[in-house]
Design a protein around this motif. Sequence first.
Motif, PDB file in Angstrom:
ATOM      1  N   PRO A 223      63.235  28.471 165.542  1.00  0.00           N
ATOM      2  CA  PRO A 223      61.293  28.383 166.221  1.00  0.00           C
ATOM      3  C   PRO A 223      60.733  27.946 167.266  1.00  0.00           C
ATOM      4  CG  PRO A 223      61.869  27.208 164.148  1.00  0.00           C
ATOM      5  CD  PRO A 223      63.103  27.162 165.154  1.00  0.00           C
ATOM      6  N   ALA A 224      61.341  27.131 167.563  1.00  0.00           N
ATOM      7  CA  ALA A 224      60.197  26.395 169.179  1.00  0.00           C
ATOM      8  C   ALA A 224      60.480  26.852 170.529  1.00  0.00           C
ATOM      9  CB  ALA A 224      61.152  24.895 168.952  1.00  0.00           C
ATOM     10  N   LEU A 225      61.096  27.765 170.372  1.00  0.00           N
ATOM     11  CA  LEU A 225      61.828  28.930 171.518  1.00  0.00           C
ATOM     12  C   LEU A 225      60.911  30.121 171.629  1.00  0.00           C
ATOM     13  CD1 LEU A 225      65.578  28.267 171.812  1.00  0.00           C
ATOM     14  CD2 LEU A 225      63.400  26.991 173.548  1.00  0.00           C
ATOM     15  N   PRO A 226      60.492  30.692 172.614  1.00  0.00           N
ATOM     16  CA  PRO A 226      59.446  31.759 172.648  1.00  0.00           C
ATOM     17  C   PRO A 226      60.530  33.180 172.340  1.00  0.00           C
ATOM     18  CG  PRO A 226      60.480  30.988 175.261  1.00  0.00           C
ATOM     19  CD  PRO A 226      60.557  29.677 174.143  1.00  0.00           C
ATOM     20  N   HIS A 227      60.499  34.189 171.833  1.00  0.00           N
ATOM     21  CA  HIS A 227      61.162  35.505 171.393  1.00  0.00           C
ATOM     22  C   HIS A 227      62.220  35.516 172.797  1.00  0.00           C
ATOM     23  CE1 HIS A 227      59.446  36.326 167.251  1.00  0.00           C
ATOM     24  NE2 HIS A 227      60.160  34.907 167.357  1.00  0.00           N
ATOM     25  N   ASP A 228      61.145  35.537 173.801  1.00  0.00           N
ATOM     26  CA  ASP A 228      61.385  36.065 174.981  1.00  0.00           C
ATOM     27  C   ASP A 228      63.402  35.054 175.636  1.00  0.00           C
ATOM     28  OD1 ASP A 228      60.505  34.347 176.063  1.00  0.00           O
ATOM     29  OD2 ASP A 228      59.303  35.371 177.747  1.00  0.00           O
TER      30      ASP A 228
END
Length: 475
Positions: free
Chosen positions: A89-94
């Motif tokens: 969840p810490a990473l951006p969706h893209d």
Amino acid sequence: MKTLLDRPAPTAAADLTLRRGAARVLLDNWTGTSTVPSRTLYPHQWSWDSAFISIGLRHLSVRRAQQELESLFAAQWADGRIPHIVFNPALPHDAYFPSPAFWRSSTAGRTAGAPAATETSGIVQPPVHALAALLVHRADPDESRRRGFLARVHPHLTAWHDYLLVHRDLGGAGLAAVVHPWEAGTDNSPSWDTALTRVEPIAPDTFRRADLNHGQPTDRPTDLDYGRYVRLATDYRTAGYDDRATRFAFAVEDPCFNALLIASEYALAELTAELGGDGGHHLHRAATLTEQLLTRLWDENAGLFKARDLTSGELVDERTISGLVPLIVPHLPQNAVRHLEQALRGPHFAAPGTCLVPSYDLTGHAFDPQRYWRGPAWFNTAWLVHHGLRTHGLHSTAARLREGILTEAARSGFAEYIDPVTGDARGARNFSWTAALALDLLSSTGAGAGLEEAAALREAAVLPALRTVVKESPA
């Protein structure tokens, strides 16, 4: 032409350098809860990657190997499926496509039992997890028992196998079916081409691929393939990831997938007995699956296993690495074992540029030495073939393959895969399962117990460095 015999005699210094390099890859790819396959191309947790990674990690830290598996099992769905991606969840969706926003597991998968607090994909990957758990346990049984590792993972593994054998028996003969090419692990294998022609692709301008930001287009699946992959996943999501409600446009019985299920059923029988239970149920299931694997997927004329397309009912007329991986299944008929070993040495799989095994027939009409699973040779499938050769007592061939794997891992910078014609490293570098499986093969018995290897690594001062970074907590 390079052969398995061409590696110079290994030296202690070279092996120590390889150990340290492999350990560094796993340290660098650790997120705090699990290990990513690649910091660039695959920045989340992948299911069968984590299983392979744990097999190598057991030689560095048994606790870390246990945590690798348990972090994956924490995202298991209530219906038993272990999703092929657990998103960070810490990473951006893209950062990766398809992203959590595409899969919508916590909402679209609610009825199927997707976890509410963790976003995952809705499909699965090959079931190598029980085999991995057994090897992690064997690395230090006392530590495993003291920490209750098997008692914690056993319910997850039984639920996982039950899911595959009940919900995914789409052919009605007992084998598990894959409903997306990504589930087989051999994503864009030519084995899937005919079945995929029945799938109407989603237009490429309706999604944005993130893989091309970190990989060469010539190495990756085409936009047309991706459009079909996205269509299959979209239709599954629309049906709420319900295996009974979905009308699958793609459904295939894959020999690699089912061979790993058989090997893991044998492993689960041993894990059950270790916990004081009766593993006979799993032994019976393994035997039944083996019978069906031979009945439905063995091609006597080709001398290897082939996938079965459940829409046409026919075997897929392609030779791939998936047809050789069933060497890992115990108690195969000697005739089948002999044919599989011959296939490894024959014109379809004896590559000129690498000691590893190509993912697809070198003489096949769709052979491409660079494009992902359409020719390149992979380290995880080579490890599985090595494991299978040892299973059937083919120690000489296994030893030569082991030396080839170690040579290529060192030479390629722990590459994702190898061009079988030129021997060039392809895909990502510092790839986690390549490093992990090299560590495993550096142990005295390759796929055996890990206590002697752990002692050697301590003497090499690898474990002290690991603990400095990891700061392992007490049980």
